[in-house]
Design a protein around this motif. Structure first.
Motif, mmCIF file in Angstrom:
data_model
loop_
_atom_site.group_PDB
_atom_site.id
_atom_site.type_symbol
_atom_site.label_atom_id
_atom_site.label_comp_id
_atom_site.label_asym_id
_atom_site.label_seq_id
_atom_site.Cartn_x
_atom_site.Cartn_y
_atom_site.Cartn_z
ATOM 1 N N LEU A 95 33.600 24.257 50.342
ATOM 2 C CA LEU A 95 32.885 25.649 50.272
ATOM 3 C C LEU A 95 33.694 26.700 50.643
ATOM 4 C CD1 LEU A 95 29.007 24.856 50.282
ATOM 5 C CD2 LEU A 95 30.365 25.104 48.110
ATOM 6 N N LEU A 96 34.321 26.365 51.791
ATOM 7 C CA LEU A 96 34.759 27.854 52.576
ATOM 8 C C LEU A 96 36.247 27.884 51.690
ATOM 9 C CD1 LEU A 96 34.257 26.428 56.305
ATOM 10 C CD2 LEU A 96 33.447 28.543 55.286
ATOM 11 N N ILE A 97 36.906 26.753 51.298
ATOM 12 C CA ILE A 97 38.208 26.944 50.529
ATOM 13 C C ILE A 97 37.836 27.716 49.215
ATOM 14 C CG2 ILE A 97 39.731 25.762 49.285
ATOM 15 C CD1 ILE A 97 39.481 23.521 51.062
ATOM 16 N N ILE A 98 36.674 27.554 48.377
ATOM 17 C CA ILE A 98 36.503 28.215 47.152
ATOM 18 C C ILE A 98 36.263 29.813 47.505
ATOM 19 C CG2 ILE A 98 34.465 28.657 45.478
ATOM 20 C CD1 ILE A 98 34.214 25.670 45.417
ATOM 21 N N GLN A 99 35.547 30.059 48.837
ATOM 22 C CA GLN A 99 35.426 31.308 49.013
ATOM 23 C C GLN A 99 36.820 32.185 49.295
ATOM 24 O OE1 GLN A 99 33.397 31.749 52.981
ATOM 25 N NE2 GLN A 99 32.937 33.884 52.474
ATOM 26 N N GLU A 100 37.670 31.493 50.224
ATOM 27 C CA GLU A 100 38.939 31.901 50.565
ATOM 28 C C GLU A 100 39.665 32.201 49.025
ATOM 29 O OE1 GLU A 100 41.583 33.718 52.987
ATOM 30 O OE2 GLU A 100 39.649 32.760 53.542
ATOM 31 N N ALA A 101 39.520 31.271 48.148
ATOM 32 C CA ALA A 101 40.504 31.137 46.824
ATOM 33 C C ALA A 101 40.080 32.257 45.967
ATOM 34 C CB ALA A 101 40.464 29.749 46.328
ATOM 35 N N LEU A 102 38.797 32.526 45.908
ATOM 36 C CA LEU A 102 38.139 33.622 45.036
ATOM 37 C C LEU A 102 38.560 35.022 45.514
ATOM 38 C CD1 LEU A 102 34.599 32.206 44.476
ATOM 39 C CD2 LEU A 102 36.672 32.333 42.818
ATOM 40 N N GLY A 103 38.823 35.232 46.744
ATOM 41 C CA GLY A 103 39.084 36.469 47.193
ATOM 42 C C GLY A 103 40.578 36.560 46.997
ATOM 43 N N ALA A 104 41.513 35.619 46.874
ATOM 44 C CA ALA A 104 42.977 35.567 46.716
ATOM 45 C C ALA A 104 43.336 35.816 45.263
ATOM 46 C CB ALA A 104 43.647 34.236 47.220
ATOM 47 N N LEU A 105 42.322 35.662 44.406
ATOM 48 C CA LEU A 105 42.452 35.458 42.985
ATOM 49 C C LEU A 105 42.755 37.164 42.640
ATOM 50 C CD1 LEU A 105 40.033 33.034 41.154
ATOM 51 C CD2 LEU A 105 42.441 33.169 40.862
ATOM 52 N N ALA A 106 41.907 37.984 43.339
ATOM 53 C CA ALA A 106 41.947 39.068 43.011
ATOM 54 C C ALA A 106 43.485 39.870 43.362
ATOM 55 C CB ALA A 106 40.895 40.014 43.780
ATOM 56 N N ALA A 107 43.946 39.156 44.519
ATOM 57 C CA ALA A 107 45.185 39.938 44.766
ATOM 58 C C ALA A 107 46.371 38.773 45.307
ATOM 59 C CB ALA A 107 45.123 40.751 46.009
ATOM 60 N N PRO A 108 46.785 38.117 44.251
ATOM 61 C CA PRO A 108 47.702 37.058 44.461
ATOM 62 C C PRO A 108 48.886 37.422 45.008
ATOM 63 C CG PRO A 108 47.509 37.279 42.066
ATOM 64 C CD PRO A 108 46.369 38.258 42.797
ATOM 65 N N ARG A 109 49.620 36.820 45.955
ATOM 66 C CA ARG A 109 50.863 37.409 46.480
ATOM 67 C C ARG A 109 51.849 35.984 46.564
ATOM 68 N NH1 ARG A 109 50.698 36.638 53.027
ATOM 69 N NH2 ARG A 109 52.890 36.410 52.269
ATOM 70 N N VAL A 110 52.995 36.514 46.864
ATOM 71 C CA VAL A 110 53.981 35.423 46.827
ATOM 72 C C VAL A 110 54.417 34.966 48.225
ATOM 73 C CG1 VAL A 110 56.556 35.023 46.183
ATOM 74 C CG2 VAL A 110 55.196 37.031 44.791
ATOM 75 N N MET A 111 54.568 33.687 47.988
ATOM 76 C CA MET A 111 54.829 32.930 49.542
ATOM 77 C C MET A 111 55.972 33.387 50.075
ATOM 78 S SD MET A 111 53.710 28.741 48.935
ATOM 79 C CE MET A 111 54.771 28.657 47.608
ATOM 80 N N ASP A 112 55.909 33.295 51.614
ATOM 81 C CA ASP A 112 56.964 33.584 52.229
ATOM 82 C C ASP A 112 57.665 32.228 52.835
ATOM 83 O OD1 ASP A 112 56.371 36.396 52.516
ATOM 84 O OD2 ASP A 112 55.068 36.147 54.078
ATOM 85 N N ALA A 113 59.000 32.159 52.742
ATOM 86 C CA ALA A 113 59.438 30.831 53.265
ATOM 87 C C ALA A 113 58.851 29.702 52.705
ATOM 88 C CB ALA A 113 59.302 30.897 54.901
#
Length: 305
Positions: A95-113
């Motif tokens: 459930l914690l993972i889903i909460q974090e992922a839903l927030g990232a859906l709105a502003a996806p970012r390119v990975m560093d390294a």
């Protein structure tokens, strides 16, 4: 031999604590250098591994306590409680993972390294795979629900890590950073499923589930092959409690048989059952031949030869 088995299970449970902390450190390092929410989700699942390792160690130590006045059948079921708690922790992590992922859906970012981060995560997955295989093998051999549940959860973590590595590699190659949070959500769904499996399996143990069918066949054969001198057996009942298997049945003997003769048959049966079903705690009720006419249902098809 039982004492040696207990020490083996307890020793593995203890070493699971520093190992799980080390793997968690690697996964959090992979997330730190990349900023990937999918790698963060993988790391959050490993926090469950750390908590589960602590729970398993202390519960396994408690479960091996000998019977006492308040727990006359032993403390074996404590291991099932550990496994249920681990399942609940797995669900919370998902459930914690889903909460974090839903927030990232709105502003996806390119990975560093990405190369360094994925390499670190891959190393953690290899360590987990080896350790999970050891836990499942030893936990199954020594009938330890807590150890087996821990191994199965860690193995599901390995599958998760493999999926994350494959998905993030695809995200890097295609240039679509939104794949990162989508992958995290898929990971969470898989973790929820694994958590439900751990909980349901442990609850069946708490509900006094019978021994496995192949164990019951071995038990029936042991009774049939070693009950010479009796007239048969019936009323077989079994239940599994961690490493112990509680077995009860009625043994019918000739009305003229002495107590000493019946006792020798019971001793022979208990020894054979112990060899056929590891951890067996056997209770045999001896009844005279005249009791057969009372219509009790026969549960063992094989009769003594």
């Amino acid at each position: 031999m039982v004492g040696q088995d207990d020490r083996t299970v307890e020793r593995l449970a203890f070493w699971g604590i520093p190992l799980s902390i080390g793997v968690l450190g690697l996964k959090l390092l992979a997330w730190y250098v990349t900023g990937s929410v999918a790698l963060l989700s993988d790391g959050l699942e490993s926090t469950v591994n750390v908590a589960a390792a602590f729970i398993a160690y202390f519960v396994i130590r408690y479960a091996k306590r000998p019977p006492d006045e308040d727990h006359q059948f032993g403390h074996y079921k404590a291991e099932y409680i550990s496994a249920v708690l681990e399942g609940v922790l797995i669900v919370v992590a998902a459930l914690l993972i889903i909460q974090e992922a839903l927030g990232a859906l709105a502003a996806p970012r390119v990975m560093d390294a990405p190369v360094l981060g994925l390499a670190i995560n891959a190393a953690a997955a290899v360590v987990n795979a080896v350790w999970a295989s050891v836990l499942i093998r030893v936990g199954t051999k020594h009938r330890s629900p807590a150890l087996t549940a821990d191994g199965r959860h860690i193995m599901s973590d390995v599958v998760t890590s493999a999926g994350v590595l494959a998905g993030l590699t695809g995200a890097v190659l295609t240039g679509y950073p939104i794949l990162d949070p989508i992958l995290a959500i898929l990971v969470a769904i898989n973790i929820l499923f694994q958590g439900w499996k751990v909980i349901s399996h442990s609850l069946s143990g708490l509900m006094d589930r019978a021994i496995e069918p192949e164990e019951e066949e071995a038990l029936k054969k042991a009774i049939a092959d070693n009950a010479a001198g009796s007239l048969g057996a019936h009323g077989l009942k079994t239940r599994r409690a961690g490493p112990a298997a509680f077995i009860d049945f009625d043994l019918v003997v000739p009305a003229t048989m002495t107590v000493a003769e019946a006792h020798r048959i019971c001793d022979r049966l208990e020894e054979a059952i112990g060899a056929a079903v590891p951890g067996a705690v056997t209770n045999i009720h001896v009844e005279p031949e005249s009791e057969k006419a009372h219509g009790l249902r026969v549960r063992i098809e094989r009769r003594a030869r």
